[in-house]
Motif scaffolding. Structure first.
Motif, PDB file in Angstrom:
ATOM      1  N   THR A   7      27.301 -37.552  15.665  1.00 23.60           N
ATOM      2  CA  THR A   7      26.175 -36.637  15.532  1.00 23.60           C
ATOM      3  C   THR A   7      25.605 -36.585  14.120  1.00 23.60           C
ATOM      4  O   THR A   7      26.349 -36.607  13.128  1.00 23.60           O
ATOM      5  N   ASP A   8      24.299 -36.520  14.067  1.00 23.49           N
ATOM      6  CA  ASP A   8      23.552 -36.161  12.872  1.00 23.49           C
ATOM      7  C   ASP A   8      23.792 -34.655  12.610  1.00 23.49           C
ATOM      8  O   ASP A   8      24.280 -33.939  13.500  1.00 23.49           O
ATOM      9  N   ILE A   9      23.448 -34.186  11.439  1.00 24.68           N
ATOM     10  CA  ILE A   9      23.608 -32.744  11.158  1.00 24.68           C
ATOM     11  C   ILE A   9      22.238 -32.049  11.178  1.00 24.68           C
ATOM     12  O   ILE A   9      21.899 -31.360  12.143  1.00 24.68           O
ATOM     13  N   GLU A  10      21.454 -32.255  10.106  1.00 26.29           N
ATOM     14  CA  GLU A  10      20.210 -31.494   9.946  1.00 26.29           C
ATOM     15  C   GLU A  10      19.228 -31.772  11.088  1.00 26.29           C
ATOM     16  O   GLU A  10      18.886 -32.921  11.355  1.00 26.29           O
ATOM     17  N   GLY A  11      18.807 -30.732  11.766  1.00 28.88           N
ATOM     18  CA  GLY A  11      17.831 -30.874  12.847  1.00 28.88           C
ATOM     19  C   GLY A  11      18.485 -31.104  14.198  1.00 28.88           C
ATOM     20  O   GLY A  11      17.816 -31.052  15.228  1.00 28.88           O
ATOM     21  N   THR A  12      19.799 -31.372  14.207  1.00 31.13           N
ATOM     22  CA  THR A  12      20.501 -31.694  15.454  1.00 31.13           C
ATOM     23  C   THR A  12      21.501 -30.597  15.803  1.00 31.13           C
ATOM     24  O   THR A  12      21.454 -30.015  16.873  1.00 31.13           O
ATOM     25  N   ILE A  13      22.406 -30.315  14.852  1.00 32.05           N
ATOM     26  CA  ILE A  13      23.355 -29.212  15.087  1.00 32.05           C
ATOM     27  C   ILE A  13      23.141 -28.079  14.083  1.00 32.05           C
ATOM     28  O   ILE A  13      23.711 -27.007  14.237  1.00 32.05           O
ATOM     29  N   LEU A 182      23.541 -38.721  18.462  1.00 32.31           N
ATOM     30  CA  LEU A 182      22.621 -37.577  18.557  1.00 32.31           C
ATOM     31  C   LEU A 182      21.825 -37.442  17.272  1.00 32.31           C
ATOM     32  O   LEU A 182      22.412 -37.423  16.179  1.00 32.31           O
ATOM     33  N   SER A 183      20.515 -37.297  17.399  1.00 34.54           N
ATOM     34  CA  SER A 183      19.691 -37.065  16.202  1.00 34.54           C
ATOM     35  C   SER A 183      18.368 -36.431  16.605  1.00 34.54           C
ATOM     36  O   SER A 183      17.950 -36.517  17.761  1.00 34.54           O
ATOM     37  N   ASP A 184      17.713 -35.831  15.600  1.00 38.10           N
ATOM     38  CA  ASP A 184      16.358 -35.316  15.798  1.00 38.10           C
ATOM     39  C   ASP A 184      15.307 -36.354  15.405  1.00 38.10           C
ATOM     40  O   ASP A 184      14.125 -36.173  15.696  1.00 38.10           O
ATOM     41  N   VAL A 185      15.732 -37.441  14.754  1.00 37.29           N
ATOM     42  CA  VAL A 185      14.767 -38.380  14.149  1.00 37.29           C
ATOM     43  C   VAL A 185      14.690 -39.668  14.972  1.00 37.29           C
ATOM     44  O   VAL A 185      15.694 -40.373  15.143  1.00 37.29           O
ATOM     45  N   VAL A 186      13.486 -39.978  15.453  1.00 36.90           N
ATOM     46  CA  VAL A 186      13.317 -41.116  16.364  1.00 36.90           C
ATOM     47  C   VAL A 186      13.745 -42.433  15.713  1.00 36.90           C
ATOM     48  O   VAL A 186      14.415 -43.250  16.352  1.00 36.90           O
ATOM     49  N   ALA A 187      13.401 -42.642  14.449  1.00 37.49           N
ATOM     50  CA  ALA A 187      13.745 -43.920  13.797  1.00 37.49           C
ATOM     51  C   ALA A 187      15.264 -44.110  13.718  1.00 37.49           C
ATOM     52  O   ALA A 187      15.759 -45.242  13.778  1.00 37.49           O
ATOM     53  N   GLU A 188      16.004 -43.005  13.592  1.00 34.54           N
ATOM     54  CA  GLU A 188      17.475 -43.109  13.574  1.00 34.54           C
ATOM     55  C   GLU A 188      17.985 -43.473  14.974  1.00 34.54           C
ATOM     56  O   GLU A 188      18.894 -44.296  15.121  1.00 34.54           O
ATOM     57  N   LEU A 189      17.386 -42.864  15.988  1.00 35.47           N
ATOM     58  CA  LEU A 189      17.780 -43.168  17.374  1.00 35.47           C
ATOM     59  C   LEU A 189      17.461 -44.629  17.700  1.00 35.47           C
ATOM     60  O   LEU A 189      18.262 -45.323  18.350  1.00 35.47           O
TER      61      LEU A 189
END
Ligand SMILES: CSCCC(=O)C(=O)COP(=O)(O)O
Ligand SMILES: [Mg+2]
Length: 227
Positions: A7-13, A182-189
């Motif tokens: 998991t990503d942190i900022e924006g995700t959890i 898991l992430s909020d950022v599309v480029a990371e996904l």
């Protein structure tokens, strides 16, 4: 069936505003004093050296180093020595009770439930491993570090690069298709998917929404069967 979650942190959890409106301003306020006071400390000296490398200027003065770091915070640049130094600076904020690490309640419940279900949990954030562990040690829900098996930061590479996910996968005992990122950022996904991982976007703060990854607004909507 998913065996592990990264998991990503900022924006995700964690709420984006906790990072942008509490952590970053705290770092801005304390950075100059911290760097000047601790510049001879071995770990700090190594990061100052790394800043000079980033600037391509081995002779950059301490004033220039501090100015570069402050500029990077303002621009939210994920430069590794900045992220490492932020971890050192935030330590006193957490320890003195200036703030606790924000976690969305649905994220906390989700992580606990996955762990109880024998899904291994890992973290990959641009925040340094030290910063990640501080946030989890001093979270809104107490010390939750026991939930996580390992932590990764930009020392494995930038979060928008497939090679970074390949470097993480090389350290995990599961095949890529059994691991959910898991992430909020599309480029990371996109980068995680290119490395073969399953992906899921958390769409909480009206960031750009993905058309190529499953999307949920919070973990109450999580359904493993739809991945
Ligand atoms: C580990 S808390 C600090 C978060 C941070 O510094 C940051 O840059 C957030 O990046 P993320 O990859 O978690 O979106
Ligand atoms: Mg994020």
């Amino acid at each position: 069936m998913i065996k592990a979650i990264v998991t990503d942190i900022e924006g995700t959890i964690t709420r984006i505003s906790f990072v942008k409106e509490i952590l970053f301003p705290y770092a801005v306020k304390h950075l100059e004093h911290f760097v000047r006071t601790h510049q001879q400390r071995e770990d700090v000296r190594a990061q100052i050296h790394a800043v000079r490398n980033e600037l391509d200027n081995p002779d950059a003065s301490i004033d220039e180093v501090i100015a570069a770091l402050l500029g990077w915070i303002k621009a939210d640049k994920k430069v590794t020595p900045l992220k490492q130094l932020q971890g050192y600076i935030w330590q006193s904020g957490y320890e003195e009770g200036d703030f606790t690490g924000h976690l969305y309640p649905d994220a906390y419940e989700f992580l606990c439930a996955q762990k109880a279900n024998d899904v291994a949990l890992y973290v990959y954030s641009s925040g340094s491993v030290k910063a990640q562990q501080l946030l989890f040690a001093h979270s809104d829900f107490g010390d939750i570090r026991h939930l996580f098996s390992d932590y990764f930061d930009t020392r494995v590479g930038a979060k928008q690069q497939p090679l970074s996910y390949q470097a993480i996968l090389a350290q995990l005992p599961y095949p890529p298709e059994k691991i959910l990122f898991l992430s909020d950022v599309v480029a990371e996904l996109d980068a995680a998917k290119a490395a073969g991982m399953k992906t899921l976007q958390l769409w909480r703060d009206a960031q750009p929404q993905s058309e190529h990854h499953p999307v949920i607004e919070n973990f109450n909507q999580f359904e493993a069967s739809k991945l």
